[in-house]
Design a protein around this motif. Structure first.
Motif, PDB file in Angstrom:
ATOM      1  N   GLY A  90     -17.527  49.119 -72.820  1.00 55.84           N
ATOM      2  CA  GLY A  90     -16.488  50.093 -73.095  1.00 55.84           C
ATOM      3  C   GLY A  90     -15.963  50.676 -71.801  1.00 55.84           C
ATOM      4  N   ARG A  91     -14.689  51.014 -71.788  1.00 56.62           N
ATOM      5  CA  ARG A  91     -14.082  51.563 -70.563  1.00 56.62           C
ATOM      6  C   ARG A  91     -14.782  52.852 -70.148  1.00 56.62           C
ATOM      7  N   GLY A  92     -15.243  52.884 -68.877  1.00 54.46           N
ATOM      8  CA  GLY A  92     -15.884  54.078 -68.344  1.00 54.46           C
ATOM      9  C   GLY A  92     -17.246  54.366 -68.918  1.00 54.46           C
ATOM     10  N   LEU A  93     -17.834  53.401 -69.618  1.00 52.78           N
ATOM     11  CA  LEU A  93     -19.123  53.633 -70.268  1.00 52.78           C
ATOM     12  C   LEU A  93     -20.267  53.688 -69.262  1.00 52.78           C
ATOM     13  N   TYR A  94     -20.101  53.012 -68.133  1.00 55.44           N
ATOM     14  CA  TYR A  94     -21.160  52.950 -67.130  1.00 55.44           C
ATOM     15  C   TYR A  94     -20.695  53.569 -65.816  1.00 55.44           C
ATOM     16  N   GLU A  95     -21.654  54.112 -65.081  1.00 55.30           N
ATOM     17  CA  GLU A  95     -21.346  54.604 -63.739  1.00 55.30           C
ATOM     18  C   GLU A  95     -20.935  53.421 -62.860  1.00 55.30           C
ATOM     19  N   PRO A  96     -19.988  53.636 -61.938  1.00 55.50           N
ATOM     20  CA  PRO A  96     -19.524  52.517 -61.104  1.00 55.50           C
ATOM     21  C   PRO A  96     -20.650  51.720 -60.451  1.00 55.50           C
ATOM     22  N   ALA A  97     -21.667  52.404 -59.920  1.00 59.33           N
ATOM     23  CA  ALA A  97     -22.745  51.710 -59.224  1.00 59.33           C
ATOM     24  C   ALA A  97     -23.538  50.794 -60.159  1.00 59.33           C
ATOM     25  N   GLN A  98     -23.571  51.135 -61.443  1.00 56.76           N
ATOM     26  CA  GLN A  98     -24.319  50.317 -62.402  1.00 56.76           C
ATOM     27  C   GLN A  98     -23.696  48.942 -62.604  1.00 56.76           C
ATOM     28  N   ILE A  99     -22.392  48.843 -62.380  1.00 54.51           N
ATOM     29  CA  ILE A  99     -21.706  47.568 -62.619  1.00 54.51           C
ATOM     30  C   ILE A  99     -21.087  47.009 -61.337  1.00 54.51           C
ATOM     31  N   GLY A 100     -21.582  47.492 -60.193  1.00 56.72           N
ATOM     32  CA  GLY A 100     -21.151  46.941 -58.912  1.00 56.72           C
ATOM     33  C   GLY A 100     -19.767  47.343 -58.465  1.00 56.72           C
ATOM     34  N   ARG A 101     -19.315  48.522 -58.878  1.00 59.02           N
ATOM     35  CA  ARG A 101     -18.003  49.019 -58.471  1.00 59.02           C
ATOM     36  C   ARG A 101     -18.145  50.233 -57.566  1.00 59.02           C
ATOM     37  N   LYS A 102     -17.072  50.541 -56.852  1.00 52.75           N
ATOM     38  CA  LYS A 102     -17.030  51.749 -56.042  1.00 52.75           C
ATOM     39  C   LYS A 102     -16.244  52.856 -56.731  1.00 52.75           C
ATOM     40  N   THR A 103     -15.374  52.469 -57.677  1.00 53.24           N
ATOM     41  CA  THR A 103     -14.523  53.444 -58.358  1.00 53.24           C
ATOM     42  C   THR A 103     -14.722  53.343 -59.876  1.00 53.24           C
ATOM     43  N   PRO A 104     -14.449  54.420 -60.604  1.00 52.43           N
ATOM     44  CA  PRO A 104     -14.589  54.388 -62.068  1.00 52.43           C
ATOM     45  C   PRO A 104     -13.550  53.479 -62.723  1.00 52.43           C
ATOM     46  N   GLU A 105     -13.849  53.056 -63.939  1.00 53.94           N
ATOM     47  CA  GLU A 105     -12.907  52.261 -64.728  1.00 53.94           C
ATOM     48  C   GLU A 105     -11.980  53.225 -65.466  1.00 53.94           C
ATOM     49  N   SER A 106     -10.907  53.619 -64.847  1.00 54.17           N
ATOM     50  CA  SER A 106     -10.040  54.637 -65.436  1.00 54.17           C
ATOM     51  C   SER A 106      -9.012  54.064 -66.404  1.00 54.17           C
ATOM     52  N   ARG A 107      -8.647  52.792 -66.251  1.00 54.50           N
ATOM     53  CA  ARG A 107      -7.574  52.210 -67.053  1.00 54.50           C
ATOM     54  C   ARG A 107      -8.015  51.098 -67.992  1.00 54.50           C
ATOM     55  N   GLU A 108      -9.112  50.410 -67.681  1.00 52.73           N
ATOM     56  CA  GLU A 108      -9.467  49.227 -68.449  1.00 52.73           C
ATOM     57  C   GLU A 108     -10.945  48.913 -68.322  1.00 52.73           C
ATOM     58  N   ILE A 109     -11.417  48.026 -69.193  1.00 51.47           N
ATOM     59  CA  ILE A 109     -12.757  47.467 -69.045  1.00 51.47           C
ATOM     60  C   ILE A 109     -12.658  46.394 -67.971  1.00 51.47           C
ATOM     61  N   SER A 110     -13.387  46.561 -66.902  1.00 49.20           N
ATOM     62  CA  SER A 110     -13.201  45.709 -65.727  1.00 49.20           C
ATOM     63  C   SER A 110     -13.983  44.406 -65.812  1.00 49.20           C
ATOM     64  N   ILE A 111     -13.592  43.480 -64.969  1.00 47.45           N
ATOM     65  CA  ILE A 111     -14.327  42.222 -64.866  1.00 47.45           C
ATOM     66  C   ILE A 111     -15.741  42.477 -64.357  1.00 47.45           C
ATOM     67  N   ASP A 112     -15.929  43.553 -63.570  1.00 50.90           N
ATOM     68  CA  ASP A 112     -17.266  43.880 -63.073  1.00 50.90           C
ATOM     69  C   ASP A 112     -18.212  44.182 -64.235  1.00 50.90           C
ATOM     70  N   GLN A 113     -17.709  44.900 -65.245  1.00 46.20           N
ATOM     71  CA  GLN A 113     -18.547  45.217 -66.405  1.00 46.20           C
ATOM     72  C   GLN A 113     -18.883  43.948 -67.181  1.00 46.20           C
ATOM     73  N   VAL A 114     -17.909  43.069 -67.365  1.00 46.27           N
ATOM     74  CA  VAL A 114     -18.166  41.815 -68.083  1.00 46.27           C
ATOM     75  C   VAL A 114     -19.203  40.982 -67.341  1.00 46.27           C
ATOM     76  N   ARG A 115     -19.082  40.903 -66.025  1.00 50.24           N
ATOM     77  CA  ARG A 115     -20.048  40.124 -65.246  1.00 50.24           C
ATOM     78  C   ARG A 115     -21.451  40.702 -65.354  1.00 50.24           C
ATOM     79  N   THR A 116     -21.543  42.041 -65.248  1.00 48.90           N
ATOM     80  CA  THR A 116     -22.856  42.691 -65.224  1.00 48.90           C
ATOM     81  C   THR A 116     -23.513  42.734 -66.594  1.00 48.90           C
ATOM     82  N   ILE A 117     -22.734  43.086 -67.613  1.00 46.62           N
ATOM     83  CA  ILE A 117     -23.311  43.312 -68.929  1.00 46.62           C
ATOM     84  C   ILE A 117     -23.386  42.032 -69.761  1.00 46.62           C
ATOM     85  N   VAL A 118     -22.406  41.137 -69.591  1.00 43.85           N
ATOM     86  CA  VAL A 118     -22.359  39.932 -70.439  1.00 43.85           C
ATOM     87  C   VAL A 118     -22.804  38.675 -69.698  1.00 43.85           C
TER      88      VAL A 118
END
Length: 333
Positions: A90-118
């Motif tokens: 879900g958008r913004g569901l995880y802290e940026p560091a948890q999914i390998g990002r430096k910034t929050p997901e403010s607009r969309e579910i990012s590819i970083d979340q898909v890579r990390t979680i799925v």
């Protein structure tokens, strides 16, 4: 404790499809639960996940009492389950560091979340249960790169993997995503069911009935309307829109559009209430009440719904509001 799937109200057709698939052991590898917010899609998704990881299923259905069943469903709405084989996106569901990002997901579910979680898990068998389940909240918020990264896994998932994508805006999903999932429609709930849920949550029957009447069949929306502060804000917004429609000049319309920038977060809720108000106007006009015709009010409803879609597509708040209000003014001429 009843199994979660048994607590989903007003969605007999969708539930029958799921129960039949569970009973035969032929669940689809990917589902798309489509329908308005607040009608039971997420509860049904976790109910399905509970059935798939249950330690003591009966005819494919969850027992509701084993350890796996208890951990399959979040303790709080919007939370995360404790079961290791059920993951949520879900958008913004995880802290940026948890999914390998430096910034929050403010607009969309990012590819970083898909890579990390799925992608980091999907190729492996379940950790402890009989299945692994990925639930995507507001799947229409998947960014293009995230959706494309998800495609191959949706095409060729591990045999014990199930995806459940939730959306209130099916048309905003990539066609390639839609084509790889079995769509189940979740319709608006009967108003009596909405009121029943509110009363069960502690709201007085009279207040529950009022909130349900303007909910459009959504429990989530009814809960918002039952909040006195939100209800007052909605009434004030609708009053200002009506005043802007009838004002001799467009100055009030432009002022209201300017104010829309300050309350951007609550604007979709306000526009939804405005659309329902125009729908009520159309029904009253059809009964011979009011000065404008049913067609005029129906056109105003369409304008409000179009504005909501434009906002969800990240349109400029001020421009969306200006276009809406000027269109509404033109409808009165």
């Amino acid at each position: 404790m009843p199994a979660t799937l048994d607590t989903v109200l007003g969605q007999a057709t969708a539930l029958e499809t799921l129960r039949r698939a569970l009973a035969t052991g032929r669940t689809h590898h990917a589902y798309l639960f489509d329908g308005p917010e607040g009608v039971g899609k997420e509860r049904a998704a976790f109910g399905l996940a509970q059935c798939l990881v249950c330690e003591r299923p009966s005819a494919g259905l969850a027992c509701g009492s084993c350890s796996a069943c208890g951990r399959a469903v979040p303790a709080e709405p919007g939370g995360l389950p404790l079961h290791p084989d059920i993951a949520v996106l879900g958008r913004g569901l995880y802290e940026p560091a948890q999914i390998g990002r430096k910034t929050p997901e403010s607009r969309e579910i990012s590819i970083d979340q898909v890579r990390t979680i799925v992608l980091s898990r999907a190729a492996f068998p379940p950790h402890e249960g009989r299945a692994r389940v990925f639930i995507v909240r507001a799947a229409d918020e998947l960014g293009v790169s995230a959706a494309n990264a998800l495609l191959k896994t949706l095409e060729e998932p591990h045999r014990a993997t199930t995806f459940v994508l939730l959306t209130a805006r099916k048309g905003s999903l990539l066609s390639t995503i839609r084509s790889r999932a079995l769509a189940l429609r979740f319709g608006a709930l009967p108003l009596a069911v909405v009121a029943e849920v509110l009363v069960a949550g502690g709201l007085a029957p009279e207040a529950a009935a009022r909130a349900a009447a303007d909910s459009g069949g959504s429990v989530a929306r009814a809960r918002e309307l039952a909040d006195a502060e939100i209800s007052a804000a909605l009434d004030g917004f609708i009053g200002r829109v009506r005043a802007a429609i009838d004002a001799p000049s467009a100055s009030e319309a432009y002022a209201l559009a300017e104010d829309g920038k300050k309350g951007k977060a609550e604007l979709p809720l306000l526009l939804g209430g405005l659309a329902l108000a125009f729908a009520r106007d159309a029904r009253e006009a059809a009964r011979g009440r009011g000065a404008a015709s049913p067609e005029v009010h129906a056109g105003r409803y369409d304008l409000a719904m179009r504005a909501m879609k434009q906002l969800h597509a990240n349109g400029s708040t001020q421009l969306v509001m200006e276009s809406l209000l000027l269109g509404l003014r033109a409808s009165a001429r």
